[in-house]
Design a protein around this motif. Structure first.
Motif, short mmCIF file in Angstrom:
data_model
loop_
_atom_site.label_atom_id
_atom_site.label_comp_id
_atom_site.label_asym_id
_atom_site.label_seq_id
_atom_site.Cartn_x
_atom_site.Cartn_y
_atom_site.Cartn_z
N ARG A 109 47.66 42.58 48.68
CA ARG A 109 48.33 43.31 47.61
C ARG A 109 47.32 43.87 46.60
NH1 ARG A 109 53.71 43.11 46.02
NH2 ARG A 109 53.89 43.79 43.86
N SER A 110 46.34 43.05 46.25
CA SER A 110 45.40 43.54 45.23
C SER A 110 44.47 44.60 45.80
CB SER A 110 44.64 42.40 44.56
OG SER A 110 43.92 41.68 45.48
N ILE A 111 44.19 44.53 47.10
CA ILE A 111 43.38 45.59 47.74
C ILE A 111 44.14 46.92 47.62
CG2 ILE A 111 42.57 46.43 50.00
CD1 ILE A 111 41.85 43.42 50.59
N ARG A 112 45.46 46.85 47.81
CA ARG A 112 46.29 48.06 47.70
C ARG A 112 46.36 48.53 46.23
NH1 ARG A 112 50.97 46.04 49.70
NH2 ARG A 112 52.17 45.90 47.78
N ASN A 113 46.67 47.61 45.33
CA ASN A 113 46.86 47.98 43.91
C ASN A 113 45.60 48.56 43.29
OD1 ASN A 113 49.01 45.14 43.02
ND2 ASN A 113 49.52 47.09 43.95
N SER A 114 44.45 48.06 43.72
CA SER A 114 43.20 48.48 43.08
C SER A 114 42.39 49.44 43.96
CB SER A 114 42.34 47.25 42.75
OG SER A 114 42.26 47.07 41.35
N GLY A 115 42.93 49.84 45.09
CA GLY A 115 42.20 50.76 45.98
C GLY A 115 40.82 50.23 46.31
N ILE A 116 40.77 48.96 46.70
CA ILE A 116 39.46 48.32 46.90
C ILE A 116 38.80 48.83 48.18
CG2 ILE A 116 38.37 46.06 47.37
CD1 ILE A 116 40.36 44.93 45.27
N SER A 117 37.53 49.25 48.05
CA SER A 117 36.79 49.82 49.18
C SER A 117 36.13 48.72 50.01
CB SER A 117 35.69 50.76 48.69
OG SER A 117 36.07 51.49 47.56
N SER A 118 35.59 47.70 49.34
CA SER A 118 34.99 46.58 50.06
C SER A 118 35.03 45.36 49.15
CB SER A 118 33.55 46.89 50.48
OG SER A 118 32.72 47.00 49.36
N LEU A 119 34.76 44.20 49.75
CA LEU A 119 34.88 42.94 49.00
C LEU A 119 33.53 42.26 48.80
CD1 LEU A 119 37.96 41.17 50.66
CD2 LEU A 119 37.90 42.23 48.38
N LYS A 171 26.35 57.81 42.36
CA LYS A 171 27.49 57.05 42.86
C LYS A 171 27.99 56.13 41.75
CE LYS A 171 29.07 54.73 46.99
NZ LYS A 171 28.74 54.09 48.26
N ASN A 172 29.28 56.13 41.57
CA ASN A 172 29.85 55.26 40.54
C ASN A 172 30.68 54.17 41.21
OD1 ASN A 172 28.72 56.96 38.66
ND2 ASN A 172 30.53 58.28 38.62
N VAL A 173 30.44 52.94 40.83
CA VAL A 173 31.10 51.79 41.46
C VAL A 173 31.89 51.03 40.40
CG1 VAL A 173 30.73 49.60 42.68
CG2 VAL A 173 29.36 51.60 43.28
N VAL A 174 33.14 50.71 40.73
CA VAL A 174 33.98 49.91 39.83
C VAL A 174 34.05 48.49 40.37
CG1 VAL A 174 36.25 49.75 38.72
CG2 VAL A 174 35.42 51.98 39.48
N ILE A 175 33.77 47.53 39.50
CA ILE A 175 33.87 46.11 39.87
C ILE A 175 35.19 45.59 39.30
CG2 ILE A 175 32.83 43.81 39.52
CD1 ILE A 175 30.89 45.62 40.98
N VAL A 176 36.05 45.05 40.16
CA VAL A 176 37.30 44.49 39.65
C VAL A 176 37.54 43.08 40.18
CG1 VAL A 176 38.66 46.59 39.16
CG2 VAL A 176 38.62 45.65 41.48
N GLY A 177 38.23 42.31 39.40
CA GLY A 177 38.69 40.98 39.82
C GLY A 177 39.88 41.17 40.74
N THR A 178 39.92 40.42 41.84
CA THR A 178 40.91 40.64 42.89
C THR A 178 41.97 39.53 42.87
OG1 THR A 178 39.20 41.80 44.08
CG2 THR A 178 41.02 41.08 45.41
N GLN A 179 41.80 38.53 41.98
CA GLN A 179 42.77 37.44 41.90
C GLN A 179 43.27 37.30 40.46
OE1 GLN A 179 39.65 35.19 43.64
NE2 GLN A 179 40.80 34.71 45.51
N TRP A 180 43.12 36.10 39.85
CA TRP A 180 43.58 35.88 38.46
C TRP A 180 42.40 35.77 37.49
CZ3 TRP A 180 46.99 33.72 42.21
CH2 TRP A 180 48.33 34.09 42.08
#
Ligand code: GDP
Ligand code: IMO
Ligand code: MG
Length: 430
Positions: free
Chosen positions: A318-328, A3-12
């Motif tokens: 918006r950032s959930i949409r832009n980054s296709g976020i699966s969970s927070l 399983k590959n997981v991407v960690i992204v910042g969701t704000q600034w």
């Protein structure tokens, strides 16, 4: 199945990505940076010991984990070597664990000089960059002018490429910005010294990732900055110069999007921003002071105070949409301890009308007035809580409201800077 997981910042940016990458590294064989450079500052705290990483992936403290710098990352060799040297001094065998893609553009001293000169010329419109040469080197990448790590393989080619690029930089520095030119010999001599250290680290990152996949091993992708600093989706022009959304994990590493299985968005329980640009929920009152003081909100790279404000549900959707976020993963919940009331932005008012997303002209985000929902705070401390059941009921209510409003599950809650100060409700690798 791996399983590959991407960690992204969701704000600034500065959401606490480094802490979570370090925490989840025990699940993986490799941690890969895929964009940005040493503008990032990722803080790891392990049993009170603090490490701040800028360029080296946040898995570096773990044995038997490969730390990869993908082609999407821009590299200052001086920053890389000085960061590695410090870690080696503290007993971490960095060069045994680290691999760098030949496709990474190299940040030269002239990129830093151009970054500084551009900011001075912009005057009151300055972006408030980290001054690390990030914008100018990405400009060169797109203009097909950048030196890349692969140029270190052949010194003749390196000299030719440096001559061409520096000629252009010096033309700009002298004629457009009216500042001093930089000396070829000094830069070239330094590059030749640094080359000896870097040559053994150059590897085909894309192939390494494929090898792990084929062996059924998990991979973690470590984003830098945050969605609203993305060059396309952020608050342009007050952004960084790379794509920070999750899709960049593919482009910046060489592993296609179908192999990215889960995107974990890291989000603070409130909001911060460093540098200039619109920030609708920014606070200038006692609550803002509380967030800055209790959250110790100072930049991990430049030391600048971070601007603080309430959680913005409109921005988060918006950032959930832009980054296709699966969970927070919600971080810094403990910073809200002791506030009598907590606000969340649920809409904006622009020109007297209520809107539920960013305006089409992003520069008008500055004119958006937040509409708030008010929550009761909690008196008791959440610092270091490791179980959801032990959180005060008002904190649970706050988090559950966010889950419902954003239609997403909060899998991890961070209750302090230390690796252990974490509630894991669901492991994204399970
Ligand atoms: P990153 O850039 O996303 O990795 O985040 P930074 O390291 O720049 O900033 C996050 C800051 O918050 C660091 O000082 C962390 O040690 C700290 N931190 C992370 N999670 C928590 C948390 O849950 N509570 C508190 N109080 N601090 C945290
Ligand atoms: P991490 O990975 C917060 C901001 C700068 C500036 C803008 C452009 O730690 O979350 P740049 O030097 O990239 O051209 O600056 O982006 N910025 C960050 N803010 N966290 C970061 O990284 C940032 N990296 C850049 O403050 O507003
Ligand atoms: Mg940071």
């Amino acid at each position: 199945m791996s399983k590959n997981v991407v960690i992204v910042g969701t704000q600034w940016g500065d959401e606490g990505k480094g802490k979570i990458v370090d925490l989840l590294t025990e699940e993986v064989a490799a941690v890969t940076r895929f964009q940005g450079g040493h503008n990032a500052g990722h803080t790891l705290v392990i049993k009170g010991n603090k490490t701040v990483l800028h360029l080296i992936p946040s898995g570096i403290l773990h044995d038997n984990v490969e730390c990869l710098i993908g082609n999407g990352v821009v590299i200052s060799l001086s920053a890389l070597i000085s960061e590695a040297t410090k870690l080696i001094e503290s007993g971490i065998p960095v060069y045994d664990r680290l691999k760098i893609s030949p496709g990474c553009p190299i940040i030269l001293p002239s990129h830093e000089a151009l970054d500084a000169a551009k900011e001075i010329k912009l005057a009151s419109q300055a972006i408030g960059t980290t001054g690390r040469g990030i914008g100018p080197v990405y400009e060169d990448k797109v203009a097909r002018r950048a030196l890349r790590i692969s140029d270190l393989l052949d010194t003749n080619k390196l000299a030719t490429r440096l001559t061409e690029t520096l000629e252009y930089h010096n033309f700009l520095l002298k004629n457009y910005y009216q500042v001093d030119e930089l000396n070829f010999d000094e830069i070239y001599t330094t590059l030749i010294k640094q080359r000896q250290i870097v040559l053994p680290l150059i590897s085909d990152v894309s192939r390494i990732l494929e090898k792990h996949q084929l062996k059924g091993r998990n991979i973690l992708f470590e984003g830098a900055q945050g969605v609203f600093l993305d060059i396309d989706h952020g608050t342009y022009p007050y952004v960084t110069s790379s794509n920070t959304v999750s899709a960049a994990a593919s482009i910046g590493s060489g592993l296609g999007p179908k192999d990215l299985n889960h995107v974990l968005g890291i989000i603070k329980a409130y909001t911060t921003r460093v540098g200039s640009g619109p920030f609708p929920t920014e606070l200038f009152d006692a609550s803002g002071e509380h967030l800055g003081k209790v959250g110790v909100e100072f930049g991990a790279t430049t030391g600048r105070p971070r601007r603080c404000g309430w959680f913005d549900a409109i921005a988060a959707k918006r950032s959930i949409r832009n980054s296709g976020i699966s969970s927070l993963c919600v971080t810094k919940l403990d910073v809200l301890d002791g506030l009598s009331e907590i606000k969340v932005c649920t809409g904006y008012k622009l020109d007297g009308k209520k809107i539920d997303d960013f305006p089409l002209d992003i520069s008008r985000l500055d004119d958006c007035e937040p509409v708030y929902k008010i929550f009761d705070g909690w008196e008791s401390s959440t610092i270091g809580t490791t179980s959801y059941d032990q959180l005060p009921s008002n904190a649970c209510h706050y988090l559950e409201w966010i889950e419902d409003e954003l239609n997403i599950s909060i899998d991890i809650i961070s209750t302090g800077p230390d690796r252990e100060q974490t509630i894991i409700k669901r492991n994204p690798f399970s």
